[in-house]
Every structure is written in C-alpha cells, then in structure tokens.
Design a protein around this motif. Structure first.
Motif, PDB file in Angstrom:
ATOM      1  N   VAL A  53       0.840  -1.203   0.000  1.00  0.00           N
ATOM      2  CA  VAL A  53       0.000   0.000   0.000  1.00  0.00           C
ATOM      3  C   VAL A  53       0.873   1.251   0.000  1.00  0.00           C
ATOM      4  O   VAL A  53       0.607   2.221  -0.719  1.00  0.00           O
ATOM      5  CB  VAL A  53      -0.960  -0.016   1.212  1.00  0.00           C
ATOM      6  CG1 VAL A  53      -1.687   1.310   1.358  1.00  0.00           C
ATOM      7  CG2 VAL A  53      -1.946  -1.158   1.079  1.00  0.00           C
ATOM      8  N   CYS A  54       1.947   1.233   0.796  1.00  0.00           N
ATOM      9  CA  CYS A  54       2.847   2.397   0.856  1.00  0.00           C
ATOM     10  C   CYS A  54       3.561   2.613  -0.470  1.00  0.00           C
ATOM     11  O   CYS A  54       3.660   3.746  -0.949  1.00  0.00           O
ATOM     12  CB  CYS A  54       3.872   2.202   1.970  1.00  0.00           C
ATOM     13  SG  CYS A  54       3.163   2.179   3.610  1.00  0.00           S
ATOM     14  N   VAL A  55       4.075   1.545  -1.068  1.00  0.00           N
ATOM     15  CA  VAL A  55       4.795   1.667  -2.331  1.00  0.00           C
ATOM     16  C   VAL A  55       3.839   2.082  -3.448  1.00  0.00           C
ATOM     17  O   VAL A  55       4.178   2.904  -4.298  1.00  0.00           O
ATOM     18  CB  VAL A  55       5.519   0.345  -2.679  1.00  0.00           C
ATOM     19  CG1 VAL A  55       6.081   0.361  -4.074  1.00  0.00           C
ATOM     20  CG2 VAL A  55       6.630   0.083  -1.676  1.00  0.00           C
ATOM     21  N   LYS A  56       2.620   1.547  -3.411  1.00  0.00           N
ATOM     22  CA  LYS A  56       1.625   1.882  -4.432  1.00  0.00           C
ATOM     23  C   LYS A  56       1.206   3.346  -4.341  1.00  0.00           C
ATOM     24  O   LYS A  56       0.874   3.974  -5.345  1.00  0.00           O
ATOM     25  CB  LYS A  56       0.415   0.965  -4.257  1.00  0.00           C
ATOM     26  CG  LYS A  56      -0.631   1.096  -5.322  1.00  0.00           C
ATOM     27  CD  LYS A  56      -1.777   0.135  -5.025  1.00  0.00           C
ATOM     28  CE  LYS A  56      -2.934   0.398  -5.949  1.00  0.00           C
ATOM     29  NZ  LYS A  56      -4.101  -0.380  -5.571  1.00  0.00           N
ATOM     30  N   ALA A  57       1.262   3.932  -3.141  1.00  0.00           N
ATOM     31  CA  ALA A  57       0.843   5.311  -2.941  1.00  0.00           C
ATOM     32  C   ALA A  57       1.755   6.307  -3.658  1.00  0.00           C
ATOM     33  O   ALA A  57       1.318   7.404  -4.006  1.00  0.00           O
ATOM     34  CB  ALA A  57       0.802   5.633  -1.454  1.00  0.00           C
ATOM     35  N   PHE A  58       3.013   5.949  -3.887  1.00  0.00           N
ATOM     36  CA  PHE A  58       3.936   6.860  -4.553  1.00  0.00           C
ATOM     37  C   PHE A  58       3.791   6.840  -6.068  1.00  0.00           C
ATOM     38  O   PHE A  58       4.484   7.584  -6.754  1.00  0.00           O
ATOM     39  CB  PHE A  58       5.377   6.551  -4.151  1.00  0.00           C
ATOM     40  CG  PHE A  58       5.691   7.003  -2.764  1.00  0.00           C
ATOM     41  CD1 PHE A  58       5.942   8.334  -2.498  1.00  0.00           C
ATOM     42  CD2 PHE A  58       5.711   6.099  -1.723  1.00  0.00           C
ATOM     43  CE1 PHE A  58       6.222   8.757  -1.214  1.00  0.00           C
ATOM     44  CE2 PHE A  58       5.986   6.511  -0.436  1.00  0.00           C
ATOM     45  CZ  PHE A  58       6.246   7.850  -0.176  1.00  0.00           C
ATOM     46  N   GLY A  59       2.924   6.000  -6.581  1.00  0.00           N
ATOM     47  CA  GLY A  59       2.584   5.998  -8.004  1.00  0.00           C
ATOM     48  C   GLY A  59       3.743   5.698  -8.933  1.00  0.00           C
ATOM     49  O   GLY A  59       4.487   4.742  -8.713  1.00  0.00           O
ATOM     50  N   GLU A 105       3.847  -4.074 -10.514  1.00  0.00           N
ATOM     51  CA  GLU A 105       2.395  -4.257 -10.383  1.00  0.00           C
ATOM     52  C   GLU A 105       2.131  -4.861  -9.009  1.00  0.00           C
ATOM     53  O   GLU A 105       2.707  -5.887  -8.667  1.00  0.00           O
ATOM     54  CB  GLU A 105       1.906  -5.189 -11.490  1.00  0.00           C
ATOM     55  CG  GLU A 105       0.418  -5.188 -11.706  1.00  0.00           C
ATOM     56  CD  GLU A 105      -0.105  -3.875 -12.250  1.00  0.00           C
ATOM     57  OE1 GLU A 105      -1.210  -3.497 -11.841  1.00  0.00           O
ATOM     58  OE2 GLU A 105       0.593  -3.244 -13.049  1.00  0.00           O
ATOM     59  N   PRO A 106       1.276  -4.255  -8.191  1.00  0.00           N
ATOM     60  CA  PRO A 106       1.075  -4.767  -6.831  1.00  0.00           C
ATOM     61  C   PRO A 106       0.327  -6.101  -6.802  1.00  0.00           C
ATOM     62  O   PRO A 106      -0.517  -6.365  -7.657  1.00  0.00           O
ATOM     63  CB  PRO A 106       0.255  -3.671  -6.156  1.00  0.00           C
ATOM     64  CG  PRO A 106      -0.454  -2.998  -7.266  1.00  0.00           C
ATOM     65  CD  PRO A 106       0.462  -3.078  -8.458  1.00  0.00           C
ATOM     66  N   ILE A 107       0.664  -6.924  -5.829  1.00  0.00           N
ATOM     67  CA  ILE A 107      -0.081  -8.156  -5.572  1.00  0.00           C
ATOM     68  C   ILE A 107      -1.130  -7.798  -4.526  1.00  0.00           C
ATOM     69  O   ILE A 107      -0.802  -7.511  -3.384  1.00  0.00           O
ATOM     70  CB  ILE A 107       0.830  -9.277  -5.033  1.00  0.00           C
ATOM     71  CG1 ILE A 107       1.944  -9.595  -6.009  1.00  0.00           C
ATOM     72  CG2 ILE A 107       0.007 -10.523  -4.737  1.00  0.00           C
ATOM     73  CD1 ILE A 107       2.945 -10.615  -5.473  1.00  0.00           C
ATOM     74  N   LEU A 108      -2.361  -7.780  -4.930  1.00  0.00           N
ATOM     75  CA  LEU A 108      -3.445  -7.444  -4.015  1.00  0.00           C
ATOM     76  C   LEU A 108      -4.167  -8.713  -3.592  1.00  0.00           C
ATOM     77  O   LEU A 108      -4.214  -9.688  -4.346  1.00  0.00           O
ATOM     78  CB  LEU A 108      -4.419  -6.471  -4.686  1.00  0.00           C
ATOM     79  CG  LEU A 108      -3.794  -5.125  -5.067  1.00  0.00           C
ATOM     80  CD1 LEU A 108      -4.799  -4.300  -5.848  1.00  0.00           C
ATOM     81  CD2 LEU A 108      -3.337  -4.390  -3.836  1.00  0.00           C
TER      82      LEU A 108
END
Length: 186
Positions: free
Chosen positions: A75-81, A132-135
C-alpha cells in the motif's frame, strides 16, 4: 523457451543488497571507523531500500507468491505511483543511493550489490516491465459436496460398497452373505 522476468531477479538482489548495506552501516557506526558518517548514511539507505523492495511485484504469468506481511508495504509503495512503479526510476535511484557507500570499506559490498541490482532493474525497464502490486484476492467458496457433509460412519477398513450392510428395520434385510467361505480348520 520462456521469457525471463528481470524485475523479479532485481527485486531479490536489491532486497539482499539493502540488508547487506544496512549490516555494513551498523558495523561502521558501531566501530566508529574513519568516515563513520557514510556508515550512518548506509544504515538509512539500507532501511529505505529494504522498505522499497520488500513487496514483490505481480508476475506476468500470474503465479506470484507474496512475502508474508507485504500488504502494508504494498500500500505504501503503491501510494507513490509512478515514482515506485517505473523501473527506470528505481534503477537510477539505486545507482544514486549506492555511490556514498563506496567511500567506506564496511559498506562497499552493499554498494556493489546495489549497483548490480540497479543494472538488473535497468534491463527490466528496457524490456518493458513495470511494478504491479499483488493485491489480496477474493476467495470463491466452493459449495460443500455431499461426501463432506456426511462423513463415513464406520472406521476403515471398509468393505466394498456393493457388500456393505444396509441399514433396515428388519433383521433379514440388514443381513448380507459373506462372499468368503468361513470354515473351521480344527
């Protein structure tokens, strides 16, 4: 032959080099070596690299296995776009982070490993890969089958199905013929 996913290798290399950089920095600060300020920088850089690289990326095949506890970091890494999703940015970021580590012997190994990870990320970026995030997936519950609802009543070994005793109210209907002859050998 399959396509190599370079980002997967770069992620593992960068995570290991972050840990090596952190360890070398701790050794340099604890030993109060000459230029220990570079070691203090290496501690901060090692922690940053580990936090950035801990979440794995989703593979193109879809057979990704996430690390334990990676969701909060994802979530933190994804927030930086695009700053964290683009592997060109990661390659140049790791290259810039590793330079000060080369000025002290305790952090040189982490610096070299991070430089190698930077090169691997550059190859991944040239090949068109991106993070690509693993959700977490919604698990589809399968309906419970009849065999699970009604487990067997008698313990194993069970006789074959065709000769099992049928439960009926009358004693004659419940009996079955033994297919193996029983003789008294006395």
């Amino acid at each position: 032959m399959g396509k190599i996913e370079w980002a997967m290798w770069a992620n593992e290399q960068a995570l290991a080099s972050g840990l090596i950089l952190l360890t070398g920095g701790i050794v340099g600060v604890a030993g109060q070596f000459r230029g220990w300020q570079f070691a203090a920088y290496a501690v901060a850089a090692g922690v940053f690299v580990c936090l950035l690289e801990y979440p794995r990326s989703k593979r193109s095949k879809g057979t990704s296995v996430e690390r334990s506890g990676q969701y909060c970091f994802t979530v933190c890494v994804k927030a930086f776009g695009p700053l964290t999703r683009n592997y060109y940015v990661r390659a140049f970021l790791h290259a810039a982070i590793c330079v000060p580590g080369g000025f002290m012997l305790a952090t040189v190994l982490g610096c070299v490993c991070l430089g190698i990870a930077s090169l691997i990320y550059l190859v991944a970026a040239i090949r068109g890969e991106h993070w690509e995030p693993i959700l977490p997936r919604k698990e589809v519950r399968k309906p419970i089958t009849e065999s699970i609802k009604n487990p067997p009543q008698n313990p194993p070994p069970r006789p074959p199905a065709e000769i099992r005793r049928k439960r009926v109210d009358d004693l004659e209907g419940a009996a079955y013929d033994n297919p193996i002859s029983v003789t008294d050998n006395e």
